[in-house]
Design an enzyme around this catalytic site. Structure first.
Site, PDB file in Angstrom:
ATOM      1  NE  ARG A 141      43.511   0.319 -11.298  1.00  0.00           N
ATOM      2  CZ  ARG A 141      43.327  -0.245 -12.482  1.00  0.00           C
ATOM      3  NH1 ARG A 141      43.412   0.472 -13.581  1.00  0.00           N
ATOM      4  NH2 ARG A 141      43.040  -1.525 -12.559  1.00  0.00           N
ATOM      5  CE  LYS A 188      40.364  12.005   8.114  1.00  0.00           C
ATOM      6  NZ  LYS A 188      39.880  12.019   9.516  1.00  0.00           N
ATOM      7  CD  GLU A 245      33.562  21.195  12.687  1.00  0.00           C
ATOM      8  OE1 GLU A 245      34.726  21.195  13.132  1.00  0.00           O
ATOM      9  OE2 GLU A 245      32.812  20.191  12.707  1.00  0.00           O
ATOM     10  CE  LYS A 305      40.286  19.080   7.403  1.00  0.00           C
ATOM     11  NZ  LYS A 305      38.940  18.557   7.232  1.00  0.00           N
ATOM     12  CD  GLU A 354      42.447  11.466  12.279  1.00  0.00           C
ATOM     13  OE1 GLU A 354      41.848  11.895  11.284  1.00  0.00           O
ATOM     14  OE2 GLU A 354      41.930  11.328  13.388  1.00  0.00           O
ATOM     15  NE  ARG A 407      42.987  14.820   8.452  1.00  0.00           N
ATOM     16  CZ  ARG A 407      42.780  14.797   7.146  1.00  0.00           C
ATOM     17  NH1 ARG A 407      43.733  14.413   6.330  1.00  0.00           N
ATOM     18  NH2 ARG A 407      41.612  15.158   6.639  1.00  0.00           N
ATOM     19  CG  ASN A 432      39.159  14.010  15.575  1.00  0.00           C
ATOM     20  OD1 ASN A 432      38.501  14.398  14.612  1.00  0.00           O
ATOM     21  ND2 ASN A 432      39.937  12.950  15.535  1.00  0.00           N
ATOM     22  CG  HIS A 479      34.937  16.487  16.200  1.00  0.00           C
ATOM     23  ND1 HIS A 479      35.270  17.810  16.401  1.00  0.00           N
ATOM     24  CD2 HIS A 479      34.388  16.435  14.954  1.00  0.00           C
ATOM     25  CE1 HIS A 479      34.958  18.502  15.317  1.00  0.00           C
ATOM     26  NE2 HIS A 479      34.418  17.701  14.417  1.00  0.00           N
ATOM     27  CG  HIS A 499      31.825  11.904  16.702  1.00  0.00           C
ATOM     28  ND1 HIS A 499      33.122  11.576  16.349  1.00  0.00           N
ATOM     29  CD2 HIS A 499      31.349  12.652  15.698  1.00  0.00           C
ATOM     30  CE1 HIS A 499      33.406  12.121  15.178  1.00  0.00           C
ATOM     31  NE2 HIS A 499      32.345  12.786  14.765  1.00  0.00           N
ATOM     32  CG  HIS A 523      29.367  17.248  12.771  1.00  0.00           C
ATOM     33  ND1 HIS A 523      29.863  16.193  13.502  1.00  0.00           N
ATOM     34  CD2 HIS A 523      30.434  18.015  12.431  1.00  0.00           C
ATOM     35  CE1 HIS A 523      31.176  16.311  13.582  1.00  0.00           C
ATOM     36  NE2 HIS A 523      31.550  17.399  12.933  1.00  0.00           N
TER      37      HIS A 523
HETATM   38  P1  NAD Z   1      25.006  18.930   3.770  1.00  0.00           P
HETATM   39  O1  NAD Z   1      25.893  18.658   2.636  1.00  0.00           O
HETATM   40  O2  NAD Z   1      23.874  18.021   3.970  1.00  0.00           O
HETATM   41  O3  NAD Z   1      24.373  20.376   3.651  1.00  0.00           O
HETATM   42  C1  NAD Z   1      23.443  20.779   4.619  1.00  0.00           C
HETATM   43  C2  NAD Z   1      22.105  21.156   4.006  1.00  0.00           C
HETATM   44  O4  NAD Z   1      22.225  22.436   3.401  1.00  0.00           O
HETATM   45  C3  NAD Z   1      21.603  20.229   2.899  1.00  0.00           C
HETATM   46  O5  NAD Z   1      20.219  20.075   3.038  1.00  0.00           O
HETATM   47  C4  NAD Z   1      21.923  20.984   1.611  1.00  0.00           C
HETATM   48  O6  NAD Z   1      21.031  20.670   0.576  1.00  0.00           O
HETATM   49  C5  NAD Z   1      21.784  22.410   2.047  1.00  0.00           C
HETATM   50  N1  NAD Z   1      22.622  23.366   1.344  1.00  0.00           N
HETATM   51  C6  NAD Z   1      23.916  23.217   0.994  1.00  0.00           C
HETATM   52  N2  NAD Z   1      24.404  24.356   0.495  1.00  0.00           N
HETATM   53  C7  NAD Z   1      23.391  25.245   0.506  1.00  0.00           C
HETATM   54  C8  NAD Z   1      23.281  26.613   0.118  1.00  0.00           C
HETATM   55  N3  NAD Z   1      24.341  27.309  -0.334  1.00  0.00           N
HETATM   56  N4  NAD Z   1      22.075  27.203   0.265  1.00  0.00           N
HETATM   57  C9  NAD Z   1      21.019  26.526   0.772  1.00  0.00           C
HETATM   58  N5  NAD Z   1      21.069  25.257   1.167  1.00  0.00           N
HETATM   59  C10 NAD Z   1      22.250  24.624   1.041  1.00  0.00           C
HETATM   60  O7  NAD Z   1      25.817  19.023   5.145  1.00  0.00           O
HETATM   61  P2  NAD Z   1      27.237  19.593   5.576  1.00  0.00           P
HETATM   62  O8  NAD Z   1      27.048  20.033   6.969  1.00  0.00           O
HETATM   63  O9  NAD Z   1      27.812  20.536   4.599  1.00  0.00           O
HETATM   64  O10 NAD Z   1      28.151  18.300   5.538  1.00  0.00           O
HETATM   65  C11 NAD Z   1      27.953  17.234   6.426  1.00  0.00           C
HETATM   66  C12 NAD Z   1      28.728  16.037   5.927  1.00  0.00           C
HETATM   67  O11 NAD Z   1      30.101  16.377   5.855  1.00  0.00           O
HETATM   68  C13 NAD Z   1      28.619  14.818   6.814  1.00  0.00           C
HETATM   69  O12 NAD Z   1      28.290  13.719   6.026  1.00  0.00           O
HETATM   70  C14 NAD Z   1      30.019  14.673   7.396  1.00  0.00           C
HETATM   71  O13 NAD Z   1      30.363  13.328   7.626  1.00  0.00           O
HETATM   72  C15 NAD Z   1      30.861  15.286   6.328  1.00  0.00           C
HETATM   73  N6  NAD Z   1      32.149  15.799   6.793  1.00  0.00           N
HETATM   74  C16 NAD Z   1      33.252  15.424   6.121  1.00  0.00           C
HETATM   75  C17 NAD Z   1      34.487  15.905   6.496  1.00  0.00           C
HETATM   76  C18 NAD Z   1      35.709  15.528   5.713  1.00  0.00           C
HETATM   77  O14 NAD Z   1      36.826  15.806   6.143  1.00  0.00           O
HETATM   78  N7  NAD Z   1      35.558  14.904   4.565  1.00  0.00           N
HETATM   79  C19 NAD Z   1      34.605  16.783   7.571  1.00  0.00           C
HETATM   80  C20 NAD Z   1      33.462  17.165   8.231  1.00  0.00           C
HETATM   81  C21 NAD Z   1      32.228  16.672   7.833  1.00  0.00           C
HETATM   82 ZN    ZN Z   2      33.427  18.285  12.655  1.00  0.00          ZN
END
Ligand code: NAD
Ligand code: ZN
Length: 367
Positions: A122, A144, A186, A228, A238, A242, A246, A249, A253, A267
């Site tokens: 939990r 999130k 972003e 943020k 949200e 919040r 978006n 977005h 999306h 993205h």
């Molecule tokens: P990711 O985690 O896949 O990272 C992108 C790529 O970069 C991967 O291949 C990773 O291995 C590589 N990488 C990461 N750090 C590195 C570094 N320092 N050096 C070299 N390579 C590196 O992608 P992301 O863009 O960070 O995250 C995307 C995800 O985030 C999606 O699943 C999305 O839904 C989520 N997201 C969540 C929120 C939230 O509020 N929780 C907000 C926006 C996005």
């Molecule tokens: Zn985004």
């Protein structure tokens, strides 16, 4: 320079520490969060290969043993099956509520780790060490967490806040350029939502951020996290403001969905185009000056992001496919969807009932 951002929530608050070289002090930062002689770390194969050694060294310097698990890089890791593997791993290692689970990676690792931490007994102590620009300015802040379902992205999730975020901007040096730019989109978003002074700043220093000049980079990450945090603390779940996060977005999306969420369109790349579309649509509705929309586009384009619909990676995109995707995404009633628009730069607002047919005509004109 080190930056500190405090996130204040109703029932708790936590710090985001930002700056180059923080990984070296990770052991010292984490030791007070646990009484156990070990720390659990979840990463992906790429990030683990680059930085798990540095983290282990820092942890062992603080008397902490590192228990590491690496998942495969890519969105596939955000699955029910991998979540189960992570939980099995934690249980088999005897992890308890008073153990710390660290997410070392981008948003994928962060979302997966956060959800695992929320479910373990939990809720075990959760720490974010975001390693992508997107994760440092967006996904590691706000609580999130989620994995994907076959029915859609992020459908299985929880709100679960970290106890600490350590954003080492030095780790971004190894990030591929496209990923950097996606994160930068972003950052621009926060300026466009409600911070015209930050927009001025980005016009001067944005290219230094993209080039990873550490002072500018850390400052941009800090301003973004503060933005943020401010929005999230007003509306953790949200139900209102919040949604401003978006901006760009809904269009973004739709682009991602039509592209089938393939890696040909990241993205952040979709969001850059989506923000430009949202601003141009705002101008079309007479809400803001078209020259202001152009100013925002110029900022994005200068960094190397695409703002014209005809040039979005993974295309061509048709207006009908995009409108259909927006309808699916928002489940709007009677041809209306909520859309984030702007009355000017730094003046975003939520229009609850944008007219989809009109949006379709607008998109048609963009092609
Ligand atoms: P990711 O985690 O896949 O990272 C992108 C790529 O970069 C991967 O291949 C990773 O291995 C590589 N990488 C990461 N750090 C590195 C570094 N320092 N050096 C070299 N390579 C590196 O992608 P992301 O863009 O960070 O995250 C995307 C995800 O985030 C999606 O699943 C999305 O839904 C989520 N997201 C969540 C929120 C939230 O509020 N929780 C907000 C926006 C996005
Ligand atoms: Zn985004």
């Amino acid at each position: 320079a080190l930056h500190l951002v405090r996130v204040d929530l109703d029932d708790r608050s936590y710090d985001i520490r930002i700056g180059a070289g923080l990984i070296e002090g990770a052991g010292t930062a984490l030791a007070p969060l646990t009484r156990q002689p070990r720390v659990f770390v979840l990463t992906d194969g790429t990030v683990g290969g680059l930085y798990a050694g540095d983290l282990e060294k820092s942890l062992s310097g603080a008397g902490l043993d590192m228990r590491l698990k690496a998942v495969s890089p890519g969105e596939g890791a955000k699955s029910w099956a991998i979540l189960g593997e992570v939980l099995d791993w934690l249980l088999s290692e005897g992890a308890g509520r008073d153990d710390v689970l660290v997410a070392l990676g981008g948003g994928i690792v962060g979302d997966l780790t956060g959800l695992a931490a929320s479910l373990m007994k939990r809720g075990m102590t959760f720490v974010q060490m975001p390693t992508t620009l997107l994760a440092q300015v967006d996904s590691s802040v706000g609580g999130k967490t989620a994995v994907n379902a076959t029915q859609g992205k992020n459908l299985i999730g929880a709100f679960y806040q970290p106890a600490l975020v350590l954003a080492d901007t030095g780790l971004l040096a190894t990030l591929p350029t496209r990923e950097r730019l996606a994160g930068y989109a972003e950052i621009v978003k926060y300026a466009l939502i409600d911070d015209p002074a930050f927009l001025d700043w980005l016009e001067k220093h944005g290219l230094d951020v993209v080039a990873l000049k550490q002072d500018a980079l850390a400052e941009a990450v800090a301003i973004s996290c503060r933005a943020k945090a401010r929005i999230v603390s007003q509306d953790e779940r949200e139900s209102g403001v919040r949604a401003l996060l978006n901006l760009g977005h809904t269009f973004g999306h739709a682009l991602e969905a039509v592209n089938g969420f393939q890696s040909s369109l990241l993205h952040g790349e979709a969001v850059a185009s989506g923000m430009a579309l949202a601003l141009r649509y705002s101008a079309r509705l007479g809400l803001m000056d078209i020259t202001d929309a152009c100013r925002a586009e110029a900022l994005l384009e200068k960094a190397g992001l695409v703002t014209q619909l005809t040039r979005v990676p993974g295309g061509p995109y048709t207006s009908s496919a995009l409108v259909e995707a927006m309808k699916q995404d928002k489940k709007g009633r009677a041809g209306k969807i909520p859309l984030i628009l702007a009355r000017g730069l730094g003046q975003a607002f939520i229009l609850p009932d944008a007219d989809l047919a009109d949006v379709g005509e607008f998109l048609e004109g963009e092609l």
